[in-house]
Design an enzyme around this catalytic site. Sequence first.
Site, PDB file in Angstrom:
ATOM      1  N   LYS A 151       0.829  -1.216   0.000  1.00  0.00           N
ATOM      2  CA  LYS A 151       0.000   0.000   0.000  1.00  0.00           C
ATOM      3  C   LYS A 151       0.861   1.263   0.000  1.00  0.00           C
ATOM      4  O   LYS A 151       0.429   2.309  -0.457  1.00  0.00           O
ATOM      5  CB  LYS A 151      -0.965   0.006   1.180  1.00  0.00           C
ATOM      6  CG  LYS A 151      -2.004  -1.086   1.023  1.00  0.00           C
ATOM      7  CD  LYS A 151      -3.251  -0.839   1.824  1.00  0.00           C
ATOM      8  CE  LYS A 151      -4.181  -2.019   1.602  1.00  0.00           C
ATOM      9  NZ  LYS A 151      -5.556  -1.751   1.598  1.00  0.00           N
ATOM     10  N   LYS A 243      -2.656 -11.270  -7.719  1.00  0.00           N
ATOM     11  CA  LYS A 243      -4.023 -11.536  -7.273  1.00  0.00           C
ATOM     12  C   LYS A 243      -5.019 -10.568  -7.922  1.00  0.00           C
ATOM     13  O   LYS A 243      -4.650  -9.450  -8.301  1.00  0.00           O
ATOM     14  CB  LYS A 243      -4.116 -11.503  -5.737  1.00  0.00           C
ATOM     15  CG  LYS A 243      -4.026 -10.142  -5.104  1.00  0.00           C
ATOM     16  CD  LYS A 243      -4.394 -10.208  -3.622  1.00  0.00           C
ATOM     17  CE  LYS A 243      -4.523  -8.802  -3.066  1.00  0.00           C
ATOM     18  NZ  LYS A 243      -5.035  -8.728  -1.717  1.00  0.00           N
ATOM     19  N   LYS A 246      -8.955  -4.724  -7.069  1.00  0.00           N
ATOM     20  CA  LYS A 246      -9.656  -3.580  -7.621  1.00  0.00           C
ATOM     21  C   LYS A 246      -8.670  -2.536  -8.159  1.00  0.00           C
ATOM     22  O   LYS A 246      -8.979  -1.782  -9.069  1.00  0.00           O
ATOM     23  CB  LYS A 246     -10.482  -2.954  -6.494  1.00  0.00           C
ATOM     24  CG  LYS A 246     -11.657  -2.252  -7.020  1.00  0.00           C
ATOM     25  CD  LYS A 246     -12.328  -1.413  -6.018  1.00  0.00           C
ATOM     26  CE  LYS A 246     -12.978  -0.312  -6.813  1.00  0.00           C
ATOM     27  NZ  LYS A 246     -13.778   0.563  -6.080  1.00  0.00           N
TER      28      LYS A 246
HETATM   29  P1  AMP Z   1      -9.923  -6.300   0.899  1.00  0.00           P
HETATM   30  O1  AMP Z   1     -10.735  -5.962  -0.308  1.00  0.00           O
HETATM   31  O2  AMP Z   1      -8.448  -6.224   0.644  1.00  0.00           O
HETATM   32  O3  AMP Z   1     -10.398  -5.607   2.140  1.00  0.00           O
HETATM   33  O4  AMP Z   1     -10.162  -7.858   1.176  1.00  0.00           O
HETATM   34  C1  AMP Z   1     -11.328  -8.336   1.784  1.00  0.00           C
HETATM   35  C2  AMP Z   1     -11.264  -9.829   1.884  1.00  0.00           C
HETATM   36  O5  AMP Z   1     -11.191 -10.402   0.562  1.00  0.00           O
HETATM   37  C3  AMP Z   1     -10.054 -10.388   2.645  1.00  0.00           C
HETATM   38  O6  AMP Z   1     -10.464 -11.494   3.415  1.00  0.00           O
HETATM   39  C4  AMP Z   1      -9.108 -10.825   1.568  1.00  0.00           C
HETATM   40  O7  AMP Z   1      -8.295 -11.907   1.983  1.00  0.00           O
HETATM   41  C5  AMP Z   1     -10.075 -11.282   0.467  1.00  0.00           C
HETATM   42  N1  AMP Z   1      -9.480 -11.107  -0.864  1.00  0.00           N
HETATM   43  C6  AMP Z   1      -9.161  -9.944  -1.483  1.00  0.00           C
HETATM   44  N2  AMP Z   1      -8.660 -10.168  -2.725  1.00  0.00           N
HETATM   45  C7  AMP Z   1      -8.664 -11.518  -2.901  1.00  0.00           C
HETATM   46  C8  AMP Z   1      -8.289 -12.392  -3.973  1.00  0.00           C
HETATM   47  N3  AMP Z   1      -7.821 -11.919  -5.125  1.00  0.00           N
HETATM   48  N4  AMP Z   1      -8.438 -13.723  -3.799  1.00  0.00           N
HETATM   49  C9  AMP Z   1      -8.948 -14.225  -2.625  1.00  0.00           C
HETATM   50  N5  AMP Z   1      -9.321 -13.457  -1.586  1.00  0.00           N
HETATM   51  C10 AMP Z   1      -9.194 -12.131  -1.706  1.00  0.00           C
HETATM   52  N1  TRP Z   2      -7.045  -6.056   6.580  1.00  0.00           N
HETATM   53  C1  TRP Z   2      -8.190  -6.673   5.957  1.00  0.00           C
HETATM   54  C2  TRP Z   2      -8.086  -6.554   4.442  1.00  0.00           C
HETATM   55  O1  TRP Z   2      -7.377  -5.742   3.937  1.00  0.00           O
HETATM   56  C3  TRP Z   2      -9.500  -6.047   6.432  1.00  0.00           C
HETATM   57  C4  TRP Z   2      -9.679  -6.225   7.903  1.00  0.00           C
HETATM   58  C5  TRP Z   2      -9.651  -5.228   8.838  1.00  0.00           C
HETATM   59  C6  TRP Z   2      -9.941  -7.441   8.585  1.00  0.00           C
HETATM   60  N2  TRP Z   2      -9.872  -5.722  10.070  1.00  0.00           N
HETATM   61  C7  TRP Z   2     -10.059  -7.081   9.956  1.00  0.00           C
HETATM   62  C8  TRP Z   2     -10.078  -8.765   8.162  1.00  0.00           C
HETATM   63  C9  TRP Z   2     -10.304  -8.059  10.918  1.00  0.00           C
HETATM   64  C10 TRP Z   2     -10.330  -9.733   9.154  1.00  0.00           C
HETATM   65  C11 TRP Z   2     -10.447  -9.381  10.503  1.00  0.00           C
HETATM   66  O2  TRP Z   2      -8.768  -7.281   3.785  1.00  0.00           O
END
Ligand code: AMP
Ligand code: TRP
Length: 379
Positions: A151, A243, A246
Amino acid sequence: MSSTFTHISRRSLATAVKNAASVQEISVSNSTLPPNSRIFSMIQPTGRIHLGNYLGAVKSWRTLAESNTDPSNKFIYGIADLHAITVPKDPKQLKEYRYQAIASLLASGLDTSKCILFFQSAVPEHAELNWFLTCMTSMGALNRMTQWKSKAQQSDSSSILEENVLEMTKAGLFCYPALQAADILLYKSTHVPVGDDQSQHLELCRNVAKTFNSTYNTDYFPLPKTLLTPAKKILSLKTPAKKMSKSDPVATSCIYVTDTPEEITLKIKKATTDSIQGQVYFDPVERPGVSNLINIVSGLSNKSIDEVVEDMSFINNHKELKDYVTNIIIEEFDAKRQLYDELMKDRSYLESICTQGRDTAREIASTNLQEVKQIMGLD
Ligand code: AMP
Ligand code: TRP
């Protein structure tokens, strides 16, 4: 609102939940969570959710809640808006993204009669526990995490000790995993369903819980187990070496739950495959694009990779493969997109869901935080 989407396998639950190991896969089985389990997870409000979020997280959130009827189990799912602001956000856009995130969760079939849905920033106890836990988290452990590096646009091998990294990285972004530990521990969570990319943060969370427990000579915090979904990592459709995300600059690399059938068709049509002719087989090294499509079908259909490959035995070329995958994704997402569109028009309904979720979450959070303060001598 109750779930319109109950067709997923009720059997796909964590057998492994019974085992002692801390990282477990949610796998096809008919076992249940132990009584008094607290299942907790969060997703960042980055707008609509994509196929990776859906298969890596949200679908298993729903499966867990649907498959467990024991009323002693609690399912708590949040929108991590405090995490979102570790990277600057335009306020108007953030507000819109928060609604989109809640609407996406509801449209994905989370049933609010079983799950608590809430915004992290609406429960101030998260920020308070965050501070207590930040005081117990070593800079070395934070420095070993990789998410802040990506990030902050740094490589996985970079370190906060490098002068330019130190200057460019905000403290909130660096300390992000301590807030995540606070999210989880605030509810004394026992199981955390997430995608593979969060395993590292969960390991840190367990270490923080252990530090707290040993510092105060208590067993107050359970050590939460990581529940990894079978489709651990969904890859970019265009660049299957990374992976699905977005933030991928190539728009066709990422499918959203809210994509129209036409958009889904186009994205799969453009997906990178390979030049190997003939039957489809799973080989993530030699055939990453094709294997990613097989993995997607496996996640959506609750079938093992072998079963999916068997189902695909009639397929003889990439076009047939893509048509097959396209149909399965459209079938999964079509009704969800329509429900999402309806929900986004009904802000007051979305508000009411969040208010109800906030109140229930706060009830648990404030009791637990009070106990933590007592343990720490802060009451
Ligand atoms: P985020 O959008 O980064 O907050 O991710 C939310 C949840 O989606 C988390 O549990 C991530 O591990 C899962 N996640 C995000 N991108 C992927 C991906 N490409 N494949 C599998 N899980 C994902
Ligand atoms: N860090 C996680 C992500 O980027 C989002 C998240 C924040 C989370 N607090 C959490 C996931 C607590 C599991 C439990 O996807």
